[in-house]
Design a protein around this motif. Structure first.
Motif, PDB file in Angstrom:
ATOM      1  N   ASP A 565      -0.043   9.272   0.380  1.00  0.00           N
ATOM      2  CA  ASP A 565      -0.994   8.225   0.755  1.00  0.00           C
ATOM      3  C   ASP A 565      -0.344   6.861   0.568  1.00  0.00           C
ATOM      4  O   ASP A 565      -0.140   6.407  -0.571  1.00  0.00           O
ATOM      5  N   GLY A 566      -0.030   6.186   1.681  1.00  0.00           N
ATOM      6  CA  GLY A 566       0.581   4.863   1.618  1.00  0.00           C
ATOM      7  C   GLY A 566      -0.388   3.724   1.808  1.00  0.00           C
ATOM      8  O   GLY A 566       0.015   2.557   1.790  1.00  0.00           O
ATOM      9  N   GLY A 567      -1.671   4.028   1.985  1.00  0.00           N
ATOM     10  CA  GLY A 567      -2.661   2.973   2.177  1.00  0.00           C
ATOM     11  C   GLY A 567      -3.210   2.415   0.886  1.00  0.00           C
ATOM     12  O   GLY A 567      -4.014   1.477   0.905  1.00  0.00           O
ATOM     13  N   TYR A 568      -2.791   2.979  -0.247  1.00  0.00           N
ATOM     14  CA  TYR A 568      -3.244   2.510  -1.554  1.00  0.00           C
ATOM     15  C   TYR A 568      -2.168   1.632  -2.193  1.00  0.00           C
ATOM     16  O   TYR A 568      -0.985   1.725  -1.862  1.00  0.00           O
ATOM     17  N   HIS A 569      -2.603   0.795  -3.133  1.00  0.00           N
ATOM     18  CA  HIS A 569      -1.654   0.155  -4.036  1.00  0.00           C
ATOM     19  C   HIS A 569      -1.589   0.987  -5.306  1.00  0.00           C
ATOM     20  O   HIS A 569      -2.615   1.241  -5.950  1.00  0.00           O
ATOM     21  N   VAL A 570      -0.408   1.427  -5.665  1.00  0.00           N
ATOM     22  CA  VAL A 570      -0.244   2.251  -6.866  1.00  0.00           C
ATOM     23  C   VAL A 570      -0.257   1.318  -8.075  1.00  0.00           C
ATOM     24  O   VAL A 570       0.664   0.523  -8.277  1.00  0.00           O
ATOM     25  N   LEU A 571      -1.301   1.418  -8.859  1.00  0.00           N
ATOM     26  CA  LEU A 571      -1.459   0.553 -10.030  1.00  0.00           C
ATOM     27  C   LEU A 571      -0.526   1.042 -11.133  1.00  0.00           C
ATOM     28  O   LEU A 571      -0.685   2.150 -11.654  1.00  0.00           O
ATOM     29  N   ASP A 572       0.449   0.208 -11.493  1.00  0.00           N
ATOM     30  CA  ASP A 572       1.374   0.560 -12.559  1.00  0.00           C
ATOM     31  C   ASP A 572       1.300  -0.445 -13.712  1.00  0.00           C
ATOM     32  O   ASP A 572       2.229  -0.540 -14.516  1.00  0.00           O
ATOM     33  N   THR A 584       1.391   0.682  -0.493  1.00  0.00           N
ATOM     34  CA  THR A 584       2.733   1.267  -0.513  1.00  0.00           C
ATOM     35  C   THR A 584       3.409   1.173   0.847  1.00  0.00           C
ATOM     36  O   THR A 584       4.598   0.849   0.944  1.00  0.00           O
ATOM     37  N   ALA A 585       2.663   1.448   1.909  1.00  0.00           N
ATOM     38  CA  ALA A 585       3.228   1.422   3.259  1.00  0.00           C
ATOM     39  C   ALA A 585       3.573  -0.014   3.661  1.00  0.00           C
ATOM     40  O   ALA A 585       2.708  -0.890   3.692  1.00  0.00           O
ATOM     41  N   LYS A 586       4.835  -0.252   3.966  1.00  0.00           N
ATOM     42  CA  LYS A 586       5.284  -1.613   4.255  1.00  0.00           C
ATOM     43  C   LYS A 586       4.686  -2.168   5.540  1.00  0.00           C
ATOM     44  O   LYS A 586       4.555  -3.398   5.669  1.00  0.00           O
ATOM     45  N   GLN A 587       4.301  -1.325   6.452  1.00  0.00           N
ATOM     46  CA  GLN A 587       3.737  -1.849   7.691  1.00  0.00           C
ATOM     47  C   GLN A 587       2.366  -2.483   7.485  1.00  0.00           C
ATOM     48  O   GLN A 587       1.862  -3.181   8.371  1.00  0.00           O
ATOM     49  N   LEU A 588       1.762  -2.248   6.343  1.00  0.00           N
ATOM     50  CA  LEU A 588       0.462  -2.867   6.043  1.00  0.00           C
ATOM     51  C   LEU A 588       0.611  -4.189   5.298  1.00  0.00           C
ATOM     52  O   LEU A 588      -0.395  -4.827   4.992  1.00  0.00           O
ATOM     53  N   TRP A 589       1.834  -4.591   4.989  1.00  0.00           N
ATOM     54  CA  TRP A 589       2.039  -5.826   4.233  1.00  0.00           C
ATOM     55  C   TRP A 589       1.718  -7.044   5.096  1.00  0.00           C
ATOM     56  O   TRP A 589       2.029  -7.094   6.289  1.00  0.00           O
ATOM     57  N   ARG A 738     -10.190 -12.061   1.958  1.00  0.00           N
ATOM     58  CA  ARG A 738      -9.819 -10.665   2.121  1.00  0.00           C
ATOM     59  C   ARG A 738     -10.112  -9.872   0.848  1.00  0.00           C
ATOM     60  O   ARG A 738     -10.182 -10.429  -0.250  1.00  0.00           O
ATOM     61  N   PRO A 739     -10.280  -8.546   0.961  1.00  0.00           N
ATOM     62  CA  PRO A 739     -10.463  -7.725  -0.245  1.00  0.00           C
ATOM     63  C   PRO A 739      -9.253  -7.821  -1.163  1.00  0.00           C
ATOM     64  O   PRO A 739      -8.120  -8.023  -0.714  1.00  0.00           O
ATOM     65  N   LEU A 740      -9.510  -7.657  -2.460  1.00  0.00           N
ATOM     66  CA  LEU A 740      -8.429  -7.792  -3.435  1.00  0.00           C
ATOM     67  C   LEU A 740      -7.418  -6.661  -3.300  1.00  0.00           C
ATOM     68  O   LEU A 740      -6.213  -6.878  -3.372  1.00  0.00           O
ATOM     69  N   LEU A 741      -7.909  -5.445  -3.092  1.00  0.00           N
ATOM     70  CA  LEU A 741      -7.048  -4.266  -2.976  1.00  0.00           C
ATOM     71  C   LEU A 741      -7.008  -3.793  -1.527  1.00  0.00           C
ATOM     72  O   LEU A 741      -7.873  -4.162  -0.721  1.00  0.00           O
ATOM     73  N   PRO A 742      -6.016  -2.980  -1.153  1.00  0.00           N
ATOM     74  CA  PRO A 742      -5.991  -2.420   0.216  1.00  0.00           C
ATOM     75  C   PRO A 742      -7.256  -1.632   0.525  1.00  0.00           C
ATOM     76  O   PRO A 742      -7.947  -1.134  -0.371  1.00  0.00           O
ATOM     77  N   LYS A 743      -7.563  -1.519   1.812  1.00  0.00           N
ATOM     78  CA  LYS A 743      -8.869  -0.992   2.223  1.00  0.00           C
ATOM     79  C   LYS A 743      -9.074   0.468   1.825  1.00  0.00           C
ATOM     80  O   LYS A 743     -10.220   0.913   1.683  1.00  0.00           O
ATOM     81  N   MET A 744      -8.013   1.232   1.622  1.00  0.00           N
ATOM     82  CA  MET A 744      -8.182   2.626   1.229  1.00  0.00           C
ATOM     83  C   MET A 744      -8.855   2.757  -0.131  1.00  0.00           C
ATOM     84  O   MET A 744      -9.502   3.769  -0.425  1.00  0.00           O
ATOM     85  N   HIS A 745      -8.715   1.735  -0.987  1.00  0.00           N
ATOM     86  CA  HIS A 745      -9.397   1.767  -2.292  1.00  0.00           C
ATOM     87  C   HIS A 745     -10.903   1.704  -2.131  1.00  0.00           C
ATOM     88  O   HIS A 745     -11.642   2.088  -3.058  1.00  0.00           O
TER      89      HIS A 745
END
Length: 1004
Positions: A565-572, A584-589, A738-745
């Motif tokens: 799943d590249g539509g999420y931001h992996v919280l580290d 994660t997916a660079k095309q969504l940047w 815009r939303p704080l996190l990517p839309k998949m969240h």
């Protein structure tokens, strides 16, 4: 200090930018000081918005043990001659916990605070507050009640010269305020007489001459979050590469000069690149040579590694010597032969430092040249050495990988130790969420035919292991349809291993089959599209060993959907301090909105972290983290006031992100001490990008505050320079919508438990990858920078969050109290005005929303002049770290699971039960009120419901025939009625509501 002679000294230095109050654009200001029942007053400075007093006062401290509970208050007034009165200009309050001895005291500039909600103040006052036990100092004469009623309209310039007391010279030059012996003859004088202006100026000049640098300006927080001065943020005005920083702007001496590294102090280094040698003479009888190079300048010496049996060696090493520490004018590059007993001298190349060229990037690198070696007599001999010698700055591309003289360590000169002290830029691996949807299995073959298998699937990626729920497969085709989530990092080194297991007995599981899927072959997705499922044949192992498996194909299958799943931001990192919100997916940047530049200047007053040669010392380095980019400065060895002067840059994609800078002590330089060879934390700083103004240079000294089991401790100060430059103002404004996190969240959100588990796994993966770099970023460093334990229970944090919540609602409480005063007619004029405003809004309801928004607009514009001029920093008072109980700290630093004794754990458990019991009671009371609302129409109490239903019918008819404005006006006037028409008993609606039933009767 001698307790009996303790006095509190207050030097009233000056005020700045006061509010004009005399109607002529000026003010005649004086200061009144209050402490422990004593009151002192300065002289009046006529017509001056920036008055300078330089007057000193001394208060008696009646009870030194109670000093921390006392407050020093200073009020500034404007003297009004015509009406024999005074008008308020501002006040400050200083807690007794911030009083320090005279040797530690500095002049601090405090922003003036309001006296009331309608007060209007501006400016700041400079005070120096300290505690002294000097027996020669007498306490000042306090202002009596009779003197307080006198008119204070005489300036010190109106005093006759013969009334000035004799002044003896003192070594400190701070006591400029003495009692007036002729007070009885002069009724209109101040009770304390100032020193003549000429003498005051002379002493001020003398004090300035003794200080090589201007004092640091300390910006205090508001009274609500005030903390000790030693823990406060300090604004500085350093000379950097681009010029001097004044008020956030760089003042350049040379308008045409430009420098890439303009946020750090420009440091010059002598760079020596030792490339190779050729045709070196043989020194041993065997004809062999083990050459190495020794670079010497004064007391500093750098050595390359020796190369065995080689007369044409290649080193390609760069040495950097700090120019400010160089004591010699000659550079010697000596070639030697490594020997068991004594190294043999081969030859030397000497350089006069006055002839060394200067190089500043973007100039091309200096080309190395061949130099003939000379013997000890200066005669040319066989053999040549290829060298390049130049003077540069930290902007030089050779700087990061060079051997540094200020980072050199005599403790451990091995290659590993030298690698561990270099500066480095790291890039954290790109993380992906691995989603495994376990649908079903087919045609399972259990080993025991006389029972239905109790089957579950165990999935493993690296060290992460998850299991589905066990299902009893009556037809040997179990169905799960469960999602399992993992974290994986590029490049994908681990495989996804799925094992179907049968729970034969408690604690005994039998493997029915296994599937191994390389993550590199798994499909990636950047949205919520459906992933096609696949059937995987199970491979049944003969042995249970994971590594040594003999596989046998058979008919059982496993139905899976697997994707990255590249539509999420992996919280580290902790969600409160996220430095990156990218999917994660660079095309969504999205495109970047600006550039963040950080200059790590120096640290001062660091606490010794180790003992070497009988004295305390530290080997410190800084780590900065923002987004995927981590940076590490070089380690400065054996220095409690290190100068780093290194500058780094990040792209900014979202202003709601946080830059974290930490300071650590390097424990890998040969000192094998009791800390288990872990790098020790000294402190860290967090800076939120959204709090920074664009193109402003913030130069502040940040206190490094660390919470220890013994309490909060200041470990030193870190001096930083920060600048946020906006490259696209339109993009930055758009980001706020815009939303704080990517839309998949938001489309397929995770549970809180899933997020917490995945964050822990992500931090573990990042720490493992960065720990394999050279020099490594250790696990303890990554975990401290990522706030890995911020979710653990802490009584201190719970109290802090509770008081934060109370602070949020304090405005509502204040508004409620104000409205209560209106209803009680405590101020009749205000109450009448509120009545008029209320009737106007009821008559014209279309004005209500415009009035509210206009009021908020005016408040925002008014607060603009008082906006913070500095980034927020860690506050010990907000964190409840000042007076925390030692046992609560011990509980906070306890491991998970606990390692304390059973009796101590029992005591803490009982304490937690009492706290939870109070929370449980509050939650129950809230539920009771809600159930009473529900019972209004539920006929649980038939008489109460009948009364309420009848009232609703009457109210409906009355409101239908009566205009709404009339009803609203009558309700408001009734609510704000005069106390004469009020009763002490609760009102009828409240009595009715409290009699309604709730479900508490049904509780066990």
């Amino acid at each position: 200090m001698t307790i009996g002679n303790l006095k509190l000294g207050v030097d009233v230095v000056s005020a700045h930018n006061l509010l004009p109050k005399d109607g002529q654009g000026s003010s005649s200001a004086f200061v009144e000081l209050y402490f422990d029942g004593q009151k002192f007053r300065t002289t009046i400075k006529e017509k001056d918005l920036n008055p300078v007093w330089n007057e000193s006062f001394y208060f008696n401290i009646s009870d030194p043990s109670n000093l921390h509970n006392l407050n020093l208050e200073a009020y500034i007034y404007n003297n009004v001659k015509g009406t024999h009165s005074r008008s308020f200009l501002g006040k400050i309050s200083i807690s007794g916990t911030s009083f320090v001895p005279y040797s530690d005291a500095v002049i601090l500039h405090y922003p003036l605070e309001k006296r009331g909600i309608f007060s209007r103040v501006r400016g700041e006052i400079g005070l120096k507050v300290y505690v002294t036990d000097d027996p020669s100092i007498k306490s000042s004469v306090p202002v009596t009640a009779a003197e307080d009623n006198l008119l204070l309209n005489e300036s010190v310039r109106n005093l006759p010269p013969n009334n000035l007391p004799n002044i003896k010279s003192e070594t400190r030059h701070t006591f400029h305020h003495l009692p007036n012996p002729n007070h009885n003859q002069q009724q209109h004088q101040s009770p304390a007489v100032a020193v003549p202006q000429q003498l005051t100026k002379h002493m001020a000049d003398e004090m300035k001459a003794a200080e090589p640098e201007p004092p640091k300006l300390v910006r205090m927080y508001s009274a609500a979050s005030a903390q000790p001065v030693d823990y406060a943020l300090k604004e500085t005005s350093p000379f950097l590469g681009g010029g001097r920083v004044v008020g956030g702007r760089v003042i350049r001496k040379d308008k045409t000069a430009s420098c890439t590294y303009d946020l750090v102090e420009q440091m010059h280094f002598l760079f020596v690149r030792v490339v190779k040698a050729r045709e070196l003479p043989s020194m041993d009888v065997t004809g062999s040579l083990d050459p190495y190079v020794e670079v010497k300048i004064g007391n500093y010496k750098g050595i390359t590694k020796h190369i065995e049996k080689q007369q044409n060696p290649i080193w390609n090493v760069v040495f950097a010597f700090s120019k400010e520490r160089m004591q010699a004018s000659v550079l010697e590059v000596v070639v030697k032969d490594k020997d068991l007993v004594k190294d043999d001298y081969v030859g030397t190349v000497r350089f006069d430092l006055n002839e060394v060229p200067m190089r500043v990037p973007p100039d091309s690198p200096l080309a190395p040249e061949w130099y003939r070696l000379s013997d000890k007599k200066g005669e040319k001999i066989k053999g040549e050495l290829m060298l390049a010698v130049w003077i540069g700055t930290q902007a030089d591309e050779a700087f990061p990988d060079a051997w540094h003289s200020d980072a050199a360590t005599p403790i451990d000169s091995s290659a590993a130790a030298l690698a561990a002290i270099r500066s480095k830029v790291y890039h954290a691996p790109r993380l992906w969420y691995v989603r495994v949807n376990v649908v079903e299995a087919q045609d399972l073959v259990p080993t025991e035919k006389n029972r239905f298998p109790d089957v579950y699937v165990k999935a493993q990626v690296g060290h992460q292991v998850l299991r589905t729920k066990p299902v009893q497969a009556r037809n040997f085709n179990p169905l799960w349809n469960e999602d399992l989530l993992f974290v994986a990092a590029e490049p994908f080194e681990d495989h996804l291993i799925l094992t179907v297991e049968d729970r034969v007995a408690p604690g005994k599981d039998e493997i029915l089959g296994r599937v191994i899927i390389p993550l590199a072959t798994v499909e990636k997705r950047a949205d919520d599209r459906i992933i096609h499922s696949r059937w995987f044949n199970l491979e049944k192992p003969v042995a249970v060993d994971v590594d040594q498996l003999k596989k046998d194909k058979f008919s059982s299958r496993l139905h899976l959907r697997v994707c990255l799943d590249g539509g999420y931001h992996v919280l580290d990192e902790s969600t409160h301090y996220s430095s990156d919100l990218h999917p994660t997916a660079k095309q969504l940047w999205k495109p970047s909105i600006g550039v963040l530049e950080l200059g790590i200047l120096n640290a001062v007053g660091l606490h010794p972290m180790k003992t070497r040669d009988g004295k305390g010392t530290s080997d410190t380095y800084c780590v900065a983290k923002y987004g995927h980019k981590w940076v590490r400065t070089r380690t400065i060895v054996d220095n409690l006031c290190p100068k780093y002067n290194e500058q780094y840059t990040w792209e900014v994609f979202d202003p709601a992100t946080v830059l974290t800078v930490g300071v650590f002590d390097n424990s890998h330089l040969g000192d094998k001490d009791s800390n288990g060879n872990k790098d020790l934390k000294i402190g860290k700083v967090r800076i939120r990008i959204s709090t920074l103004e664009t193109d402003r240079v913030y130069t502040h000294s940040y206190p490094l505050l660390v919470l220890h089991p013994s309490g909060v401790k200041k470990m030193g100060e870190l001096h930083l320079a920060i600048r946020f430059s906006c490259t696209s103002f339109a993009n930055m404004m758009y980001i706020y919508s815009r939303p704080l996190l990517p839309k998949m969240h938001y489309i397929r959100p995770f549970t809180v438990m899933q997020l917490d588990t995945l964050r822990h796994q992500a931090v573990t993966i990042v720490a493992a990858r960065l720990g394999r770099a050279e020099p490594p970023l250790r696990k303890e460093v990554v975990e401290y920078m990522s706030d890995v334990d911020s979710h653990l229970w802490s009584m201190r944090r719970s109290k802090a969050n509770f008081f934060r919540l109370m602070s949020v609602f304090s405005g509502f409480f204040a508004a409620g109290k104000w409205f209560g005063d209106i209803c009680m007619w405590k101020n009749p004029v205000t109450t009448v005005l509120v009545h008029l405003l209320f009737l106007m809004l009821v008559s014209f309801p279309e004005l209500i929303l415009p009035t509210i928004f206009l009021y908020m607009f005016l408040i925002g514009i008014w607060n603009f002049r008082y906006r913070p001029r500095y980034p927020p920093h860690m506050n010990t008072k907000i964190s409840q770290a000042e007076a925390v109980h030692p046992d609560e700290l011990d509980e906070e630093f306890d491991s998970f699971p606990t390692s304390r004794s059973p009796d101590l754990v029992r005591m803490r458990y009982d304490r937690l039960r009492s706290v939870a019991g109070r929370i449980q009671t509050v939650v129950g009371d809230i539920a009771t009120q809600g159930e009473r609302f529900q019972s209004l129409l539920s006929w649980r109490d038939p008489r109460a419901t009948a009364i309420f239903v009848t009232f609703c019918l009457i109210a409906a008819v009355a409101m239908y025939v009566t205009p709404f404005q009339v009803i609203a006006a009558l309700a408001g006037l009734y609510l704000m009625r005069h106390p004469r028409f009020r009763y002490r008993l609760p009102s009828v609606p409240i009595n009715f509501f409290r009699r309604l039933p709730a479900r508490t009767d049904s509780m066990l």
